[in-house]
Design a protein around this motif. Structure first.
Motif, short mmCIF file in Angstrom:
data_model
loop_
_atom_site.label_atom_id
_atom_site.label_comp_id
_atom_site.label_asym_id
_atom_site.label_seq_id
_atom_site.Cartn_x
_atom_site.Cartn_y
_atom_site.Cartn_z
N LYS A 1 -10.30 -12.55 -0.19
CA LYS A 1 -10.43 -13.22 0.63
C LYS A 1 -9.56 -13.15 1.30
O LYS A 1 -8.38 -13.66 0.71
CB LYS A 1 -11.18 -14.18 0.74
CG LYS A 1 -11.31 -14.47 2.51
CD LYS A 1 -12.65 -15.39 2.85
CE LYS A 1 -13.25 -15.60 4.26
NZ LYS A 1 -13.92 -16.56 4.30
N GLY A 2 -9.29 -11.83 2.06
CA GLY A 2 -7.27 -12.03 2.95
C GLY A 2 -7.74 -12.91 3.91
O GLY A 2 -8.89 -13.24 4.66
N GLU A 3 -6.18 -13.63 4.09
CA GLU A 3 -6.58 -14.90 5.00
C GLU A 3 -5.54 -13.39 6.32
O GLU A 3 -3.92 -13.32 6.50
CB GLU A 3 -5.01 -15.74 4.59
CG GLU A 3 -6.08 -16.79 3.57
CD GLU A 3 -7.06 -17.12 4.09
OE1 GLU A 3 -7.09 -17.85 5.30
OE2 GLU A 3 -8.13 -17.82 3.30
N TYR B 1 1.33 -0.52 9.55
CA TYR B 1 0.09 -0.79 10.69
C TYR B 1 -0.70 -2.52 10.34
O TYR B 1 -0.89 -2.88 8.91
CB TYR B 1 -0.53 0.13 11.00
CG TYR B 1 0.41 1.38 11.63
CD1 TYR B 1 0.36 1.93 12.71
CD2 TYR B 1 0.70 2.18 10.93
CE1 TYR B 1 1.06 2.43 13.25
CE2 TYR B 1 1.42 3.03 11.23
CZ TYR B 1 1.24 3.30 12.76
OH TYR B 1 1.87 4.30 13.31
N VAL B 2 -0.80 -3.18 10.72
CA VAL B 2 -1.36 -5.02 10.44
C VAL B 2 -2.93 -4.80 11.60
O VAL B 2 -2.21 -5.00 13.09
CB VAL B 2 -0.52 -5.87 10.95
CG1 VAL B 2 -1.20 -7.12 10.26
CG2 VAL B 2 0.59 -5.65 9.99
N ASN C 1 -5.52 -7.06 6.79
CA ASN C 1 -5.09 -8.68 7.31
C ASN C 1 -6.31 -9.57 7.40
O ASN C 1 -6.64 -10.52 8.23
CB ASN C 1 -4.31 -8.28 8.53
CG ASN C 1 -4.16 -10.09 9.12
OD1 ASN C 1 -3.32 -10.51 8.19
ND2 ASN C 1 -3.42 -9.76 11.03
N GLY C 2 -7.06 -8.92 6.39
CA GLY C 2 -8.45 -10.11 6.38
C GLY C 2 -9.66 -9.46 6.85
O GLY C 2 -10.50 -9.98 7.55
N ILE D 1 -3.23 1.26 1.44
CA ILE D 1 -4.30 0.54 2.48
C ILE D 1 -4.76 -0.94 0.84
O ILE D 1 -4.33 -0.58 0.06
CB ILE D 1 -5.77 1.28 2.48
CG1 ILE D 1 -5.01 2.82 2.81
CG2 ILE D 1 -6.55 0.62 3.23
CD1 ILE D 1 -6.11 3.45 2.80
N LYS D 2 -4.05 -2.33 1.99
CA LYS D 2 -4.87 -3.26 1.15
C LYS D 2 -5.41 -4.31 2.88
O LYS D 2 -5.09 -4.80 3.47
CB LYS D 2 -3.42 -3.69 0.90
CG LYS D 2 -2.26 -3.75 2.44
CD LYS D 2 -0.79 -4.84 1.32
CE LYS D 2 0.43 -5.01 2.19
NZ LYS D 2 1.13 -5.69 2.60
#
Length: 742
Positions: free
Chosen positions: A32-34, A58-59, A82-83, A310-311
């Motif tokens: 899980k992204g924070e 890009y965020v 970014n979650g 992409i993350k």
């Protein structure tokens, strides 16, 4: 009649806010992204749009969505989710009520369909759900209205058609089920949609007298550039047919789009045509001019080489659509790096990603794809179609008609979990790989379906497969249908041909086959195999695997085996050695109902009966099939524990031979190993088969033929006489044996 002429194929996307919490049910490597703050060197993303400034990060700072496609990327950038989530086709799309006739004829106008009958799929034909509609030639049905909320975009008015079972086809494709699909607006006026492709104009809607290819599928009319409003579908049966799941759905959307060129060939004739590679439409609504395959000037046009990362987040479909993707890229030389991304999609022929080149790690793909427009197009959850070597690792694949297609040479697939949900033919968990690829340390546990279809020079090792027999399918619901852990096939390719299956090495895998029966319908014959070998164009090697085969009810009609060898009665036939097989049925079927087998070698395999079962060791040939014979097959030094080696062979023109290893130990009168002692071995006809000397340990080993069969003739060579000096001993060689002479 309302006529919509679409000359330039344009679309406007509308931005809508949405809220989506990142799923905590990821595979162990997907975390899980924070949420984090955006640094001064990064660019915050708050809405859908274009993000194409090379070198930038890009965020996302919140969830974003669009009623059509959401994000368009340029190359050499990073998109950090970014979650948060990207949702596409998030436009409050509705479906035709009772689209699958699960509530009978509720809501449908069947006044012009005297032959319409709602029937149970399990009684008539496997497809979707528990009900379908049977129509007679000439019947017409009209659906309830459905609201299409977004103007100037693509929809498919679709009609599921089961087609006929394989054995019912007599003059394919002429005897396929055919339907016509019409669409009417709120006034009952028939809609006509035309698309201009350069100098040619295609009629997208209506489509008339169309059928899916073998295996069933969906006939659709392509709606484009229509105003928002209420529409309904009218289906005409052009011959007796079975239809199901009639709907109008948003089509050809993507969560993330990366465009080098578009593929605006989206009408039904494009999808159904015989082409290789098959046509998969891309970015139809974002094409400037179809004749040039150029995207709209307002969108990034990605050319040349580069990377896109992409993350850390979710990409999700907001609608149950058709032919849509979480990510779609036509940039052939841009490597897409996916790290810690979850993609959730649903719809007919709708997958997670359609891209050329990728590095995928720590991801999860949840794909609800209940069926395909046509199964002959290689659509699955993830398509990696370029020639460059891709890597897929530490990820989880849930669902899809096949999980992964990876065509790049020297690709790596490892440490993944594959849970295929295959209801159509030949859509394996991994649907083929590029030459010289490696597949290792994966788990294959299909909910329904098979493991890997192997191509050329591929190494498959250290994987775990748990495969079960399949229930009846749309194509094979009244005949035989099989699943397999690993399939090698080239459809009787000639040695040296580019599609010949050659150089594959299948080793050190653990394969578990559970062959359970499906008693109804009585005509359905479930089958399952460890290795399904139907290759002839080159030599392949299957060795050192542990295969367990459990036919749950040994008295049932189910057919199963560890090895299913049927590449054809000429050319190559594979080498199978040092495998350990635990089974309660014959361990192999050579020359099966699928075809003959030639030049196959089975040697040094160990067969252990499961729970004390009794059976013939191997099965050879298929009665009633002239080509289903074994030619020049060798059985060498195979061991079956606790019972006699036996072959179950048909009375056909089979040719095969059986060999055993004889180990001779010679000692002198003082019990010392007699090294360099001359040994002569003669067969039953007193012919000298071998003259040699013992080694430094006084041992000589030889593999000797017990007998050979050629059609009706049988040549028996055993017993053998062993002569060493004045010593002579006769041995009946019917298994691997060791003798001592002093």
């Amino acid at each position: 009649m309302l006529i919509i002429l679409n000359n330039t194929i344009m679309n406007k996307f509308v931005l809508l806010p949405t809220l989506l919490i990142l799923s905590s049910q990821c595979f162990s490597q997907c975390r899980k992204g924070e949420h984090r703050k955006v640094s001064e060197n990064e660019i915050a993303v708050t809405t859908a749009g274009n993000f194409a400034q090379a070198g930038k990060i890009y965020v996302l700072t919140n969830d974003i969505s669009s009623v059509t496609s959401t994000v368009f990327l340029g190359k050499d950038i990073t998109l950090d989710l970014n979650g948060y989530s990207i949702k596409y086709a998030d436009g409050n799309y509705k479906h035709i009520t009772n689209s699958g006739f699960e509530e009978g004829l509720k809501g449908w106008d069947v006044s012009k369909a005297p032959g319409a009958r709602v029937m149970n799929t399990e009684d008539v034909h496997v497809f979707l759900g528990k009900k379908l509609l049977s129509l007679k030639a000439g019947d017409e049905i009209i659906s309830p209205y459905v609201n299409l909320p977004i103007a100037n975009r693509s929809y498919f008015a679709m009609c599921g058609v089961t087609g006929r079972y394989w054995h019912d086809m007599k003059k394919y494709p002429d005897d396929e089920m055919k339907v016509s699909v019409f669409v009417e607006d709120a006034t009952g006026t028939e809609v006509k949609c035309l698309t201009k492709y350069g100098e040619k104009t295609f009629l997208g809607c209506p489509v008339e007298k169309k059928s899916p290819r073998l295996g069933g599928g969906f006939v659709y009319a392509h709606l484009s550039n229509l105003p928002a409003g209420k529409y309904r579908v009218r289906i005409k049966a052009d011959n007796d047919c079975l239809v199901d799941e009639i709907d109008i759905r948003p089509a050809m959307d993507a969560g993330i789009s990366i465009i080098e060129k578009t593929t605006p060939l989206a009408d039904y004739d494009h999808i159904i045509m015989e082409s290789y590679p098959p046509i998969i439409p891309a970015f139809f609504d974002y094409t400037d001019k179809a004749s040039t395959d150029k995207p709209l000037p307002s969108l990034p046009e990605v050319t040349g080489s580069g990377t896109i990362t992409i993350k850390n987040g979710v990409i999700e479909s907001g609608a149950t659509g058709i032919l849509s993707w979480g990510i779609q890229s036509s940039a052939a030389n841009v490597k897409i790096i996916l790290d810690n991304v979850q993609i959730k999609t649903n719809g007919i022929s709708s997958g997670a990603a359609d891209i050329s080149w990728a590095s995928i790690s720590n991801c999860r793909f949840d794909v609800d794809m209940p069926f395909l427009i046509q199964r002959h197009v290689g659509i699955c959850s993830i398509i990696l179609r370029g020639d460059q070597p891709s890597t897929v690792e530490k990820s989880e694949f849930n669902g899809g008609q096949g999980c992964l297609s990876i065509k790049g040479k020297y690709s790596l697939v490892h440490d993944n979990l594959f849970i295929n949900n295959q209801t159509v033919t030949n859509h394996y968990s991994i649907m083929g790989t590029g030459d010289s690829s490696k597949i290792f340390n994966n788990r294959f546990e299909p909910k329904e379906g098979s493991g890997i279809y192997v191509s050329r020079y591929t190494e498959v090792f250290d994987n775990i497969f748990k495969i079960e027999t399949s229930p009846p399918t749309c194509e094979y619901g009244r005949e035989e249908y099989s699943t397999a852990a690993i399939r090698l096939g080239d459809y009787h390719a000639v040695p040296g041909s580019p599609n010949a299956s050659i150089g594959n090495r299948i080793h050190d895998n653990k394969i578990y086959i559970t062959a359970k029966n499906y008693p109804e319908p009585k005509e359905f014959l479930p089958m399952s195999w460890g290795i399904f070998y139907s290759a002839s164009g080159g030599e392949n090697y299957v060795y050192n695997n542990d295969i367990t085969v459990n036919k749950v009810d040994t008295s049932s009609k189910v057919i199963t085996a560890a090895l299913y060898i049927c590449g054809g009665p000429k050319y190559f036939g594979g080498q199978f050695y040092d495998n350990r097989i635990t089974t309660n049925v014959p361990a192999a079927w050579i020359a099966s109902m699928y075809g003959g087998a030639s030049n196959s070698k089975l040697y040094n395999n160990t067969i252990t009966p499961l729970k004390g079962a009794r059976f013939k060791t191997f099965r050879i040939g298929t009665t009633g099939c002239d080509d289903c014979v074994a030619k020049n097959v060798e059985f060498r030094s195979n061991k079956i524990e606790g019972q006699k080696f036996e072959l179950q062979s048909t009375d056909q023109d089979n040719s095969y031979s059986v060999y055993w290893t004889l180990t001779i130990k010679i000692y002198d009168s003082k019990g010392v190993s007699a090294k360099n002692t001359e040994v002569t071995i003669r067969d039953r006809n007193n012919s000298i088969i071998m003259q040699s000397k013992t080694n430094e340990s006084g041992i000589l080993s030889a593999e000797l033929q017990q007998y050979a069969v050629d059609g009706k003739g049988k040549k028996v060579s055993s017993p053998y006489t062993i002569i060493a000096g004045k010593l002579k001993k006769e041995i009946d060689l019917d298994n691997n044996k060791e003798i001592t002479l002093q």
